[in-house]
Design a protein around this motif. Sequence first.
Motif, PDB file in Angstrom:
ATOM      1  N   ASN A  58       0.829  -1.205   0.000  1.00  5.63           N
ATOM      2  CA  ASN A  58       0.000   0.000   0.000  1.00  5.63           C
ATOM      3  C   ASN A  58       0.868   1.260   0.000  1.00  5.63           C
ATOM      4  OD1 ASN A  58      -1.671   1.928   2.331  1.00  5.63           O
ATOM      5  ND2 ASN A  58      -2.737   1.335   0.456  1.00  5.63           N
ATOM      6  N   THR A  59       1.903   1.257   0.830  1.00  7.29           N
ATOM      7  CA  THR A  59       2.825   2.397   0.900  1.00  7.29           C
ATOM      8  C   THR A  59       3.521   2.606  -0.440  1.00  7.29           C
ATOM      9  OG1 THR A  59       3.180   2.179   3.269  1.00  7.29           O
ATOM     10  CG2 THR A  59       4.962   3.205   2.022  1.00  7.29           C
ATOM     11  N   LYS A  60       3.982   1.508  -1.019  1.00  7.99           N
ATOM     12  CA  LYS A  60       4.681   1.586  -2.302  1.00  7.99           C
ATOM     13  C   LYS A  60       3.747   2.153  -3.373  1.00  7.99           C
ATOM     14  CE  LYS A  60       7.550  -1.397  -5.165  1.00  7.99           C
ATOM     15  NZ  LYS A  60       6.940  -2.343  -6.093  1.00  7.99           N
ATOM     16  N   SER A  61       2.520   1.690  -3.360  1.00  6.70           N
ATOM     17  CA  SER A  61       1.540   2.160  -4.351  1.00  6.70           C
ATOM     18  C   SER A  61       1.311   3.666  -4.204  1.00  6.70           C
ATOM     19  CB  SER A  61       0.226   1.380  -4.166  1.00  6.70           C
ATOM     20  OG  SER A  61      -0.843   2.027  -4.791  1.00  6.70           O
ATOM     21  N   ILE A  62       1.182   4.134  -2.974  1.00  8.28           N
ATOM     22  CA  ILE A  62       0.928   5.562  -2.749  1.00  8.28           C
ATOM     23  C   ILE A  62       2.133   6.405  -3.185  1.00  8.28           C
ATOM     24  CG2 ILE A  62       0.633   7.282  -0.889  1.00  8.28           C
ATOM     25  CD1 ILE A  62      -1.247   4.939   0.319  1.00  8.28           C
ATOM     26  N   GLN A  63       3.318   5.930  -2.829  1.00  6.97           N
ATOM     27  CA  GLN A  63       4.521   6.693  -3.202  1.00  6.97           C
ATOM     28  C   GLN A  63       4.710   6.722  -4.717  1.00  6.97           C
ATOM     29  OE1 GLN A  63       7.285   4.640  -0.614  1.00  6.97           O
ATOM     30  NE2 GLN A  63       7.098   6.192   0.985  1.00  6.97           N
ATOM     31  N   GLU A  64       4.501   5.594  -5.361  1.00  9.43           N
ATOM     32  CA  GLU A  64       4.694   5.540  -6.821  1.00  9.43           C
ATOM     33  C   GLU A  64       3.642   6.373  -7.551  1.00  9.43           C
ATOM     34  OE1 GLU A  64       6.935   1.206  -7.082  1.00  9.43           O
ATOM     35  OE2 GLU A  64       4.890   1.386  -7.863  1.00  9.43           O
ATOM     36  N   SER A  65       2.404   6.271  -7.086  1.00  9.04           N
ATOM     37  CA  SER A  65       1.328   7.019  -7.760  1.00  9.04           C
ATOM     38  C   SER A  65       1.510   8.522  -7.572  1.00  9.04           C
ATOM     39  CB  SER A  65      -0.044   6.605  -7.233  1.00  9.04           C
ATOM     40  OG  SER A  65      -0.270   5.260  -7.492  1.00  9.04           O
ATOM     41  N   ALA A  66       1.983   8.924  -6.389  1.00  8.71           N
ATOM     42  CA  ALA A  66       2.221  10.352  -6.147  1.00  8.71           C
ATOM     43  C   ALA A  66       3.276  10.865  -7.131  1.00  8.71           C
ATOM     44  CB  ALA A  66       2.683  10.574  -4.709  1.00  8.71           C
ATOM     45  N   LYS A  67       4.326  10.105  -7.273  1.00  9.38           N
ATOM     46  CA  LYS A  67       5.395  10.490  -8.181  1.00  9.38           C
ATOM     47  C   LYS A  67       4.869  10.615  -9.608  1.00  9.38           C
ATOM     48  CE  LYS A  67      10.240   9.514  -8.591  1.00  9.38           C
ATOM     49  NZ  LYS A  67      11.191   8.453  -8.875  1.00  9.38           N
ATOM     50  N   ALA A  68       4.118   9.608 -10.018  1.00 14.19           N
ATOM     51  CA  ALA A  68       3.603   9.598 -11.393  1.00 14.19           C
ATOM     52  C   ALA A  68       2.639  10.770 -11.632  1.00 14.19           C
ATOM     53  CB  ALA A  68       2.901   8.276 -11.674  1.00 14.19           C
ATOM     54  N   ALA A  69       1.906  11.154 -10.579  1.00 10.77           N
ATOM     55  CA  ALA A  69       0.921  12.228 -10.744  1.00 10.77           C
ATOM     56  C   ALA A  69       1.533  13.607 -10.496  1.00 10.77           C
ATOM     57  CB  ALA A  69      -0.248  12.012  -9.782  1.00 10.77           C
ATOM     58  N   GLY A  70       2.813  13.656 -10.149  1.00 11.56           N
ATOM     59  CA  GLY A  70       3.445  14.934  -9.861  1.00 11.56           C
ATOM     60  C   GLY A  70       2.952  15.556  -8.558  1.00 11.56           C
ATOM     61  N   VAL A  71       2.526  14.697  -7.627  1.00 13.32           N
ATOM     62  CA  VAL A  71       2.067  15.189  -6.318  1.00 13.32           C
ATOM     63  C   VAL A  71       3.248  15.162  -5.355  1.00 13.32           C
ATOM     64  CG1 VAL A  71       0.610  14.578  -4.333  1.00 13.32           C
ATOM     65  CG2 VAL A  71      -0.321  14.434  -6.653  1.00 13.32           C
ATOM     66  N   GLU A  72       3.453  16.256  -4.652  1.00 10.63           N
ATOM     67  CA  GLU A  72       4.520  16.254  -3.651  1.00 10.63           C
ATOM     68  C   GLU A  72       3.991  15.596  -2.390  1.00 10.63           C
ATOM     69  OE1 GLU A  72       5.990  19.922  -2.015  1.00 10.63           O
ATOM     70  OE2 GLU A  72       7.387  18.744  -0.800  1.00 10.63           O
ATOM     71  N   LEU A  73       4.597  14.462  -2.034  1.00 11.34           N
ATOM     72  CA  LEU A  73       4.083  13.656  -0.934  1.00 11.34           C
ATOM     73  C   LEU A  73       4.913  13.843   0.324  1.00 11.34           C
ATOM     74  CD1 LEU A  73       1.981  11.356  -0.295  1.00 11.34           C
ATOM     75  CD2 LEU A  73       3.810   9.742  -0.845  1.00 11.34           C
ATOM     76  N   LYS A  74       4.219  14.221   1.403  1.00 12.89           N
ATOM     77  CA  LYS A  74       4.869  14.214   2.709  1.00 12.89           C
ATOM     78  C   LYS A  74       4.331  12.980   3.414  1.00 12.89           C
ATOM     79  CE  LYS A  74       4.925  19.241   2.858  1.00 12.89           C
ATOM     80  NZ  LYS A  74       6.363  19.506   2.762  1.00 12.89           N
ATOM     81  N   PHE A  75       5.195  12.059   3.774  1.00 11.85           N
ATOM     82  CA  PHE A  75       4.772  10.744   4.239  1.00 11.85           C
ATOM     83  C   PHE A  75       5.239  10.495   5.672  1.00 11.85           C
ATOM     84  CE2 PHE A  75       5.268   6.203   4.799  1.00 11.85           C
ATOM     85  CZ  PHE A  75       4.141   5.675   4.200  1.00 11.85           C
ATOM     86  N   SER A  76       4.352   9.957   6.510  1.00 11.71           N
ATOM     87  CA  SER A  76       4.799   9.575   7.852  1.00 11.71           C
ATOM     88  C   SER A  76       4.257   8.201   8.222  1.00 11.71           C
ATOM     89  CB  SER A  76       4.345  10.607   8.874  1.00 11.71           C
ATOM     90  OG  SER A  76       2.944  10.690   8.845  1.00 11.71           O
ATOM     91  N   ASP A  77       5.002   7.501   9.062  1.00 13.25           N
ATOM     92  CA  ASP A  77       4.650   6.143   9.506  1.00 13.25           C
ATOM     93  C   ASP A  77       4.326   6.226  10.996  1.00 13.25           C
ATOM     94  OD1 ASP A  77       4.924   3.663  10.764  1.00 13.25           O
ATOM     95  OD2 ASP A  77       6.459   2.957   9.391  1.00 13.25           O
ATOM     96  N   ALA A  78       3.095   5.897  11.374  1.00 17.66           N
ATOM     97  CA  ALA A  78       2.652   6.090  12.769  1.00 17.66           C
ATOM     98  C   ALA A  78       2.955   4.903  13.676  1.00 17.66           C
ATOM     99  CB  ALA A  78       1.165   6.393  12.802  1.00 17.66           C
ATOM    100  N   GLN A  79       3.588   3.889  13.145  1.00 14.97           N
ATOM    101  CA  GLN A  79       3.915   2.695  13.940  1.00 14.97           C
ATOM    102  C   GLN A  79       2.714   2.166  14.718  1.00 14.97           C
ATOM    103  OE1 GLN A  79       7.473   4.186  15.951  1.00 14.97           O
ATOM    104  NE2 GLN A  79       8.658   3.195  14.332  1.00 14.97           N
ATOM    105  N   GLN A  80       1.596   2.124  14.040  1.00 12.52           N
ATOM    106  CA  GLN A  80       0.339   1.584  14.580  1.00 12.52           C
ATOM    107  C   GLN A  80      -0.139   2.336  15.827  1.00 12.52           C
ATOM    108  OE1 GLN A  80      -1.324  -1.873  13.304  1.00 12.52           O
ATOM    109  NE2 GLN A  80       0.405  -3.127  13.909  1.00 12.52           N
ATOM    110  N   LYS A  81       0.218   3.602  15.985  1.00 14.58           N
ATOM    111  CA  LYS A  81      -0.236   4.355  17.167  1.00 14.58           C
ATOM    112  C   LYS A  81      -1.057   5.558  16.733  1.00 14.58           C
ATOM    113  CE  LYS A  81       3.213   3.118  20.562  1.00 14.58           C
ATOM    114  NZ  LYS A  81       4.413   2.665  19.830  1.00 14.58           N
TER     115      LYS A  81
END
Length: 328
Positions: A58-81
């Motif tokens: 899911n993370t990979k899909s979001i990062q790749e799609s953002a890149k392809a769409a020219g969206v600047e992605l700020k990404f964070s991982d909440a470690q399930q919290k």
Amino acid sequence: MLKKIITLAASAVVVTALSACGGGGDGGADAAGSGDGGGELTMGFAQVGAESGWRSANTKSIQESAKAAGVELKFSDAQQKQENQIKAIRSYIQQKVDVIAFSPVVETGWDTVLLEAKRAQIPVILTDRAVDSDDDSLYETFIGSDFVKEGEKAGEWLVGEAGSDPTKVVEIQGTTGAAPAIDRKAGFEDAIKGSSNIEVVASQTGDFTRSGGKQVMEAFLKSNPDIDVVYAHNDDMGLGAIEAIEAAGKVPGQDIKIITVDAVKDGMTALSEGKINFIVECNPLLGDQLMDAAEKVVAGDELPKRIETEETTFDQEQATAALPDRQY
Ligand code: GYE
């Protein structure tokens, strides 16, 4: 006004890759991005964590799609919290991103922070997991699976498989309070409720992780000597359960049948090898739909409140056939 400017910018980018077309103003559409798409849209994405194969895909899909769409992605991982996700969302609000997207780790407790986003006029898109809130104006849309349906499919398969045989089931639940854990449990229970021969003898959370599934299964095997079926809310927990079953000298898929949800590669491999018996698919490739929805929302378009992903199920033969082309 700003929305109109962005609409124009968004359509312009189809024709030619503009760099830094810039929305200007206070809405946060500053053209911070770089690269091919021009970066007119900035998205803050607060991910659940990295708990499973599904989540990594899911993370990979979001990062790749953002890149392809020219969206600047700020990404964070909440470690399930949840507290980490709330912090990340607040920081995206402060940074005045154009759109916030997140996959809520649990269903409840979001109203305050979502209201803060609303007051800051930053649209929010839910992906994968839903929130339990009376106010659906707090988000634009929810893109993801119908988890109740997934639980039903798992239960329906078992009803057919068990026939009239007495069948003892242990359930390994996902993260307590998470939409997929609540709904997959409810859907499954609903599907088996007419079959008095099928009994869920134990049910506990394995937190959607492989190690969690293994630990819970070890405990189940100790307290229940005659388990017929494991229903795990995701592949990873099912794979952990397989380790525990093998360590106890039993044969997974035969002595104890296994049903899981997700259909990621590792799960599909175990299914094709006969160690799992049935998998209900849950599609993690939500990136393209998310970028599409984000562009529409920022352009001022109205979206349906619910965008559902299409899914199927796999038995052992179907898994063997599908594996070579499996993307995740
Ligand atoms: O099934 C599980 C992951 O929310 C649908 O989260 C998602 C679930 C998925 O950890 O593997």
